[in-house]
Design a protein around this motif. Structure first.
Motif, PDB file in Angstrom:
ATOM      1  N   UNK A   1      -0.980 -30.085  71.495  1.00 28.72           N
ATOM      2  CA  UNK A   1      -0.521 -31.366  70.981  1.00 28.72           C
ATOM      3  C   UNK A   1       0.947 -31.611  71.342  1.00 28.72           C
TER       4      UNK A   1
ATOM      5  N   UNK B   1       3.585 -29.813  71.196  1.00 32.97           N
ATOM      6  CA  UNK B   1       4.637 -29.305  70.316  1.00 32.97           C
ATOM      7  C   UNK B   1       4.898 -27.841  70.647  1.00 32.97           C
TER       8      UNK B   1
ATOM      9  N   UNK C   1       4.981 -28.011  58.760  1.00 36.16           N
ATOM     10  CA  UNK C   1       5.852 -28.820  59.620  1.00 36.16           C
ATOM     11  C   UNK C   1       5.022 -29.509  60.701  1.00 36.16           C
TER      12      UNK C   1
ATOM     13  N   UNK D   1       4.806 -33.524  61.232  1.00 35.47           N
ATOM     14  CA  UNK D   1       5.160 -34.191  62.500  1.00 35.47           C
ATOM     15  C   UNK D   1       3.991 -35.063  62.971  1.00 35.47           C
ATOM     16  N   UNK D   2       2.821 -34.504  62.902  1.00 32.62           N
ATOM     17  CA  UNK D   2       1.651 -35.242  63.377  1.00 32.62           C
ATOM     18  C   UNK D   2       1.392 -36.475  62.493  1.00 32.62           C
TER      19      UNK D   2
ATOM     20  N   UNK E   1       3.570 -38.145  60.747  1.00 31.60           N
ATOM     21  CA  UNK E   1       4.607 -39.150  61.058  1.00 31.60           C
ATOM     22  C   UNK E   1       4.288 -39.893  62.347  1.00 31.60           C
ATOM     23  N   UNK E   2       3.909 -39.128  63.341  1.00 30.90           N
ATOM     24  CA  UNK E   2       3.602 -39.737  64.641  1.00 30.90           C
ATOM     25  C   UNK E   2       2.413 -40.695  64.508  1.00 30.90           C
TER      26      UNK E   2
ATOM     27  N   UNK F   1      -4.802 -39.607  68.830  1.00 32.96           N
ATOM     28  CA  UNK F   1      -4.460 -38.259  69.283  1.00 32.96           C
ATOM     29  C   UNK F   1      -3.845 -37.434  68.140  1.00 32.96           C
ATOM     30  N   UNK F   2      -2.950 -38.090  67.387  1.00 29.51           N
ATOM     31  CA  UNK F   2      -2.274 -37.377  66.296  1.00 29.51           C
ATOM     32  C   UNK F   2      -3.202 -37.176  65.112  1.00 29.51           C
TER      33      UNK F   2
END
Lengths: 198, 743
Positions: free
Chosen positions: A108, A110, A127, A131-132, A134-135, A143-144
């Motif tokens: 992904x 990261x 975390x 992040x995912x 938020x994205x 995708x996220x």
């Protein structure tokens, strides 16, 4: 893909809740935020849920001792080892589970970038979720969303509930008992929500 | 907001889509100079780093394979004379120690009251600043109220500069239970702390209780086997037990425990009486032959046979074979039962005398003085004066051969707890314990009482072991795989060679090396100018004597090697009393000890009843004392220790294989599993050392057997004087053990 009912900032807060306790007001704020969410969502885990969230006065030294015993060097060992490999019976940190989840992150886009905390540590996995989330909120890119779903179903679901149960059963303070209860609710919600869509 | 909260993860460069297609990514935190080609093509990132094993003192040079930032394999370096291309089981399992989830991860403060073995200390994580302040404050308090001598450092000479800086003489080491006897005998006789058996070229190897095959010490273990099968050497083993080495020998001689020295003295008698010695060699290089000739006249083979159960004819035959002119040697290492009884020092001296008069010192196929690579000396910026208080808590000052001056020499480990408990010769208030285990302390129950009596206990450690459990403050060290190291080959150094290590990975946890810890505490006390500097630049300076620096040497393979050619060292310019091999020592005589190796029959203790036994100890090849038992691979191979007992004798006592038996002495009792074998004398039991760890913190170590230390004596210093031992050795096998079945 639907929207996420969970505010991504809650995932950041959950991650912060596992930091070594240093500042009582930050700890209380984080806890309040997580507790408020479960109450607002009507997701507290028992009839007396609201009451049980009232943890009373927080003593920093008690929290320090409890955190150390639960996650670092407890008696007779860390009572709730905070990394997935422990629950895979690997009995080593930075073992196969760490490697597997690093590969997953890379799928992904990261990159894991720490030498002191294993990639399968609860804070790193939270975390990643944050992040995912938020994205996904920013872009709406499925995708996220897939990343969140796969992280929960393929990795965290395998260990995180046992980890939280260990905290609940072994915590010496209401704070960590409460945190475990709230996060159990949070992960159950995520699991259900993401599974429904899949 | 989210970005600022990120600690562990970041988006890779380039577009997400491109990254997704790329497979595994390299780790940003590995500074990898080796192989990225695989990673570029989608495979894992692999690097190789240079290391030095930290499990035992052989310090085998090794290479670590790091895959995606994780250490996945250790291999012995082919070019290292210790490793010779392979590591033992323990060395291989070093990865387990590195990634052990039970390692100490940060400084810890005990928050519960009391200092009780096995207690829950209610640890609270501290910052290093806080931890150092607390340590310094407690040390200062003790110095101010009770004087600097009230502070003691336990750990093999690692605290000498710190103790000198504060003015305490109490440098406590475990060496009296370990290598002191060999070290002091070698120093007196040969001006070196150990010697190297040249197995490769030997034709005759005679071992007394030496079992490095059984203990799995790679560098030594392969020697006798190669000598026997490649070189046709004859291997003779004297041992009450059919050890692994004995099982490979041409002859196993089940000698009575405690009588090896008698047999060696009788061999000296035979060789001298029959004039089978090397007269030219003796004339050139040996001092004291005439005195030895007179002394050993009384040690006849018949006399030794009566004591040892070794027939006189066998003693004569082997003495003749050993002195037949072929290269011959007697390997001696450390912590062998033969050295753990009265006369251990004399035994090493007698062995050296035997090899000396047959011309086997500094001879190919005999023994060699180690070829140790020199390093530049690095001392403190200012030299602190010697401590004003000379008396040591271990009584070491009463043994001038062993303790030549303040803060020097091995001392008497075994006498420390009694002295602390009695406040003799003065109160000890603070102890700093570094890299020592309660399992390796004779009479650990007494040590635990002594630790409980202190005002403050500081433990520098890797694992939360028994001592850490009791400590008020625990300061964690990195594992050896996380450190730089400059390691001259010493123990088996046939030629000059220095091995270098670099961190295989960045330290996993919030740890500091002992040198830095000492510095930080000394700085708080305003004494850091007296501490030896530490750091990579210091290591650079140390190896600059070899005309290189650390980075260059690491880039060139991590080994600095001298010529492998054997050039005999001069044996008449030694730093001994005479400059030659010193068999007779006027210095010892002056100190009131025997100037020659001798035997005193009053040393011998014998079983009197059917349930009483002599005791010898050994170790299994997959464990190193008490430090490897929580290492997963090793624990899987051998999770529990055992006690070897003769099958026939066991049957008479109603003991079956696997039964739990209790061993007791006047000093203590403990239990373990019986292992029945015909390969041990009926009057002897053998305990595997290092087991019996009680710390609940070590998750893999559960009921793992008997701790031999529990039944061992912790003799006072007066006992060493009584048995005429100038080294103050522990004598931890000097006892008779009662055995009974309990389950």
């Amino acid at each position: 893909m639907p929207g996420l009912s969970l505010d991504p900032s809650l995932l950041w807060t959950a991650k912060e809740a596992f930091r070594y306790p240093e500042n009582i007001s930050e700890i209380r704020d984080n806890l309040q935020k997580l507790g408020d969410w479960t109450i607002e969502a009507g997701l507290y885990h028992s009839e007396d849920g609201k009451k049980s969230y009232d943890i009373g006065a927080l003593d920093l030294e008690q929290l320090e001792v409890d955190h150390t015993a639960l996650f670092i060097n407890g008696f007779p060992a860390a009572r709730a080892h905070p990394f997935a490999g422990w629950y895979e019976n690997e009995a080593i940190v930075f073992g196969p589970s760490d490697n597997k989840v690093r590969q997953f992150y890379s799928r992904y886009g990261v990159k894991y970038d720490s030498s002191q905390v294993s990639a399968d540590h609860i804070m790193v996995e939270l975390e990643f979720l944050a992040i995912m989330a938020e994205k996904y909120e920013e872009t709406g890119d499925p995708f996220y969303y897939m990343a969140l779903r796969d992280m929960i179903s393929s990795y965290m679901e395998n260990w995180v509930f046992r980890f939280l149960k260990n905290i609940e059963e072994n915590a010496g303070t209401n704070y960590y008992r409460y945190l475990a209860a709230v996060l159990t609710t949070l992960f159950n919600q995520l699991k259900t929500e993401l599974r429904e869509v899949a | 907001m989210g970005v600022s909260r990120r600690n562990f993860l970041k988006f890779s460069g380039g577009s997400i889509a491109a990254v997704v297609g790329a497979g595994l990514l390299t780790n940003g935190f590995i500074d990898n100079e080796v192989t990225n080609a695989a990673a570029e093509s989608g495979g894992p990132t692999i690097a190789y780093k240079h290391g030095v094993c930290g499990i035992c003192e052989m310090a085998c040079a090794m290479t670590g394979k790091i895959e995606n930032g994780r250490l996945v394999k250790l291999e012995g370096k082919p070019g290292d004379q210790h490793a010779k291309g392979s590591l033992c089981a323990k060395g291989n399992a070093g990865i387990n120690m590195l990634y052990d989830p039970d390692r100490l991860k940060a400084p810890m403060l005990k928050t519960t009251a009391g200092r009780i073995l096995g207690q829950d200390p209610g640890w609270k994580k501290l910052t290093w600043d806080d931890a150092i302040n607390r340590a310094a404050s407690e040390i200062k308090k003790a110095i101010d109220q009770y004087g600097p001598q009230s502070v003691m450092w336990i750990g093999t000479h690692t605290g000498v500069d710190f103790l000198r800086a504060i003015g305490s003489p109490n440098d406590i080491t475990h060496q009296s239970t370990c290598n002191a006897v060999r070290q002091l005998a070698c120093q007196l006789t040969l001006d070196c702390v150990n010697y190297v058996p040249d197995f490769d070229n030997s034709k005759y190897i005679m071992a007394f209780g030496w079992d490095q095959l059984g203990k799995g010490k790679n560098s030594f273990a392969r020697g006798p086997i190669q000598a026997k099968y490649q070189n046709g050497a004859k291997l003779i083993v004297f041992d009450p037990r059919l050890s692994t080495t004995a099982s490979k020998a041409d002859e196993w001689i089940p000698i009575r425990p405690g009588t090896d020295l008698a047999v060696i003295l009788a061999m000296l008698n035979v060789i001298i009486a029959e004039q089978r010695y090397n007269a030219e060699y003796i004339a050139a290089y040996v001092t004291g032959f005439q005195e030895l000739t007179e002394e050993v006249k009384k040690y006849t083979p018949e006399w030794a046979a009566n004591l040892s159960d070794v027939p006189a004819d066998t003693i004569r035959r082997i003495a003749r074979e050993f002195s037949g002119g072929c290269p011959a040697l007697i390997p001696i290492h450390k912590r062998e039962a033969i050295q753990s009884r009265p006369g251990g020092f004399e035994l090493v001296r007698a062995s050296l005398a035997l090899m000396a008069i047959t011309g086997n010192i500094e001879r190919k196929g005999g023994i060699m003085i180690p070829r140790v690579g020199g390093l530049n000396y690095v001392g403190p910026n200012a030299q602190a004066p010697d401590p004003k208080v000379i008396q040591r808590v271990d009584g070491g000052h009463m043994f001038p051969l062993a303790v030549k001056g303040p803060l020097m020499g091995p001392g008497l480990y075994q006498s420390v707890p009694d002295m602390i408990l009695a406040d003799q010769p003065y109160p000890i208030k603070v102890a700093i314990v570094y890299a020592q285990s309660l399992q390796s302390m004779p009479n650990p129950q007494k040590w635990a009482q002594a630790f409980a009596k202190l005002d403050y206990l500081i433990n520098i450690n890797i694992y939360p072991d028994d001592i850490a459990t009791m400590a008020d403050l625990v300061l964690p060290e990195p594992v050896y795989l996380e450190r730089y190291e400059v390691s001259p080959r010493q123990t088996n150094a046939r030629y000059v060679q220095i091995a270098l290590a670099e961190p295989m990975i960045e330290p996993l946890y919030d740890t500091k090396e002992v040198g830095e810890i000492k510095h930080l505490i000394a700085k708080q006390l305003g004494l850091d100018e007296y501490l030896t500097p530490v750091g990579k630049s210091v290591l650079d300076y140390r190896i600059s004597k070899s005309g290189t620096n650390l980075d260059t040497a690491l880039a060139n393979g991590g080994l600095i090697s001298g010529s492998m050619d054997f050039v005999p060292k001069s044996l008449n310019q030694l730093q001994t009393e005479s400059g030659k091999i010193q068999i007779y020592s006027p210095k010892l005589k002056e100190m009131g000890y025997s100037p020659l190796p001798f035997f005193d029959e009053s040393w011998l203790m014998h079983p009197q009843n059917p349930d009483e036994f002599y005791m010898v100890t050994s170790r299994p090849p997959m464990h190193r004392h008490a430090k490897t038992h929580n290492m997963r691979w090793l624990n899987e191979i051998m999770p529990e220790g055992y006690i070897c007992i003769n099958s026939s004798k066991a049957a008479a006592l109603g003991i079956a294989d696997g039964d739990t038996i209790e061993l007791s002495t006047e000093f203590g009792k403990d239990q373990g599993k019986a292992k029945l074998t015909e390969g041990i004398r009926p009057d002897t039991i053998c305990i595997l050392h290092g087991f019996g760890q009680k710390s609940p913190f070590l998750q893999l170590v559960k009921n793992d057997g008997m701790n031999d230390g529990v039944i061992m004596p912790s003799w006072p210093k007066e006992k060493s004087i009584e048995v005429k031992d100038p080294t103050g050795a522990c004598l931890d096998c000097q006892m008779i053990v009662k055995v009974r079945k309990v389950g």
